[in-house]
Design a protein around this motif. Sequence first.
Motif, PDB file in Angstrom:
ATOM      1  N   HIS A 172      46.831  34.701  38.757  1.00 17.81           N
ATOM      2  CA  HIS A 172      47.595  35.865  39.194  1.00 17.81           C
ATOM      3  C   HIS A 172      46.663  36.877  39.846  1.00 17.81           C
ATOM      4  O   HIS A 172      45.625  37.234  39.266  1.00 17.81           O
ATOM      5  CB  HIS A 172      48.291  36.532  38.000  1.00 17.81           C
ATOM      6  N   TYR A 173      47.054  37.354  41.040  1.00 14.21           N
ATOM      7  CA  TYR A 173      46.333  38.477  41.647  1.00 14.21           C
ATOM      8  C   TYR A 173      47.121  39.748  41.354  1.00 14.21           C
ATOM      9  O   TYR A 173      48.280  39.887  41.763  1.00 14.21           O
ATOM     10  CB  TYR A 173      46.165  38.302  43.161  1.00 14.21           C
ATOM     11  N   ASP A 174      46.483  40.679  40.663  1.00 14.73           N
ATOM     12  CA  ASP A 174      47.140  41.922  40.258  1.00 14.73           C
ATOM     13  C   ASP A 174      46.771  43.025  41.246  1.00 14.73           C
ATOM     14  O   ASP A 174      45.704  43.635  41.143  1.00 14.73           O
ATOM     15  CB  ASP A 174      46.727  42.312  38.840  1.00 14.73           C
ATOM     16  N   HIS A 178      50.845  46.420  40.376  1.00 19.34           N
ATOM     17  CA  HIS A 178      50.846  45.935  38.996  1.00 19.34           C
ATOM     18  C   HIS A 178      50.358  46.993  38.010  1.00 19.34           C
ATOM     19  O   HIS A 178      50.237  46.709  36.821  1.00 19.34           O
ATOM     20  CB  HIS A 178      49.971  44.682  38.876  1.00 19.34           C
ATOM     21  N   GLN A 184      53.719  46.065  34.479  1.00 18.76           N
ATOM     22  CA  GLN A 184      52.887  45.488  33.431  1.00 18.76           C
ATOM     23  C   GLN A 184      53.740  44.820  32.349  1.00 18.76           C
ATOM     24  O   GLN A 184      53.365  43.764  31.820  1.00 18.76           O
ATOM     25  CB  GLN A 184      51.999  46.572  32.812  1.00 18.76           C
ATOM     26  N   ASP A 187      54.785  41.594  33.815  1.00 23.30           N
ATOM     27  CA  ASP A 187      53.644  40.674  33.838  1.00 23.30           C
ATOM     28  C   ASP A 187      53.393  40.095  32.449  1.00 23.30           C
ATOM     29  O   ASP A 187      53.091  38.894  32.312  1.00 23.30           O
ATOM     30  CB  ASP A 187      52.391  41.391  34.339  1.00 23.30           C
ATOM     31  N   ASP A 191      53.373  36.199  31.564  1.00 22.91           N
ATOM     32  CA  ASP A 191      52.222  35.529  30.953  1.00 22.91           C
ATOM     33  C   ASP A 191      52.613  34.848  29.650  1.00 22.91           C
ATOM     34  O   ASP A 191      52.174  33.721  29.367  1.00 22.91           O
ATOM     35  CB  ASP A 191      51.100  36.538  30.693  1.00 22.91           C
ATOM     36  N   ASN A 201      46.437  31.412  31.631  1.00 24.25           N
ATOM     37  CA  ASN A 201      46.549  32.427  32.669  1.00 24.25           C
ATOM     38  C   ASN A 201      45.173  32.968  33.044  1.00 24.25           C
ATOM     39  O   ASN A 201      44.339  33.235  32.171  1.00 24.25           O
ATOM     40  CB  ASN A 201      47.420  33.592  32.188  1.00 24.25           C
ATOM     41  N   HIS A 203      43.569  36.089  35.504  1.00 26.54           N
ATOM     42  CA  HIS A 203      43.908  37.268  36.291  1.00 26.54           C
ATOM     43  C   HIS A 203      42.713  37.719  37.121  1.00 26.54           C
ATOM     44  O   HIS A 203      41.559  37.597  36.704  1.00 26.54           O
ATOM     45  CB  HIS A 203      44.337  38.421  35.373  1.00 26.54           C
ATOM     46  N   CYS A 204      42.995  38.277  38.305  1.00 27.66           N
ATOM     47  CA  CYS A 204      41.954  38.907  39.108  1.00 27.66           C
ATOM     48  C   CYS A 204      42.574  40.093  39.835  1.00 27.66           C
ATOM     49  O   CYS A 204      43.800  40.231  39.893  1.00 27.66           O
ATOM     50  CB  CYS A 204      41.322  37.927  40.090  1.00 27.66           C
ATOM     51  N   ASN A 205      41.727  40.957  40.404  1.00 26.18           N
ATOM     52  CA  ASN A 205      42.219  42.180  41.018  1.00 26.18           C
ATOM     53  C   ASN A 205      41.342  42.579  42.202  1.00 26.18           C
ATOM     54  O   ASN A 205      40.536  41.770  42.682  1.00 26.18           O
ATOM     55  CB  ASN A 205      42.292  43.297  39.976  1.00 26.18           C
ATOM     56  N   THR A 216      35.723  35.117  39.697  1.00 26.27           N
ATOM     57  CA  THR A 216      36.996  34.426  39.486  1.00 26.27           C
ATOM     58  C   THR A 216      36.818  32.924  39.637  1.00 26.27           C
ATOM     59  O   THR A 216      37.330  32.137  38.819  1.00 26.27           O
ATOM     60  CB  THR A 216      38.045  34.929  40.489  1.00 26.27           C
TER      61      THR A 216
END
Length: 234
Positions: A172-174, A178, A184, A187, A191, A201, A203-205, A216
């Motif tokens: 998932h790209y937040d 987000h 949230q 999300d 998840d 799961n 996650h990255c941002n 990542t």
Amino acid sequence: MHGLYTPNHHSEAAVHMSTLLGDPRIRRGGIKSYQSTNAEGVERSRMHLWVSSPGRTVMELAPFASLDELVVLVDQLVREPRPNLDRRFDPFVPLPKWKVMVESFHGRGVRKLREATGLARVGSDSPPETRLRLAIMRWGLPEPDLQIELPIRGLGNPSADLGYKRLLIAVHYDGGTHRSREQQQRDNRRDNAFSGEGWRNLHCNSKDLADGFRETCTRLERMIHEQRQRLRLN
């Protein structure tokens, strides 16, 4: 004008305008003038101006954009819109039609444009998702599946931006949207839905985006190895 995410590192403020070859050039301050041999791919905008179509716009940007920027642009052209978000129901240009257009294109930047088209995929919903996919592939990892839906009764279809269906990995790209409390909460429900079905799961941002997704990809590589061991897959 078309709502495309265009490269934002070009500081030039001039408006780029074209006339057909043989017509007078536009000579006015703040305008960079070109001449074109044909008017194919020109359409009238909602503001009643003659503008390049989305497809032609991307072709015209080919000499100025990097390869990754072009992949981002082509992904936007061919993506399936979400009617509740995009105010339209069809892609700007379906991928098969776009490939035909690119094959017949012989302007500046054609090699880069053809390479970008080969890397484009239907399913990237934002520029960071495209850049994440490219980073994963350049890291030497398998090409991920895009827009993975998890049909669960009573929860709609929770979806991951990308991942691996066979390995039960959801990535998932937040982005900025987000950060809200409501998003949230959505999300977290998503998840939990994936976790409940045995998925992992990741996650990255935007911080990971600025780093080129190196951390990542390192985490994803380890996760792929662990899931292969757990599921006993080659």
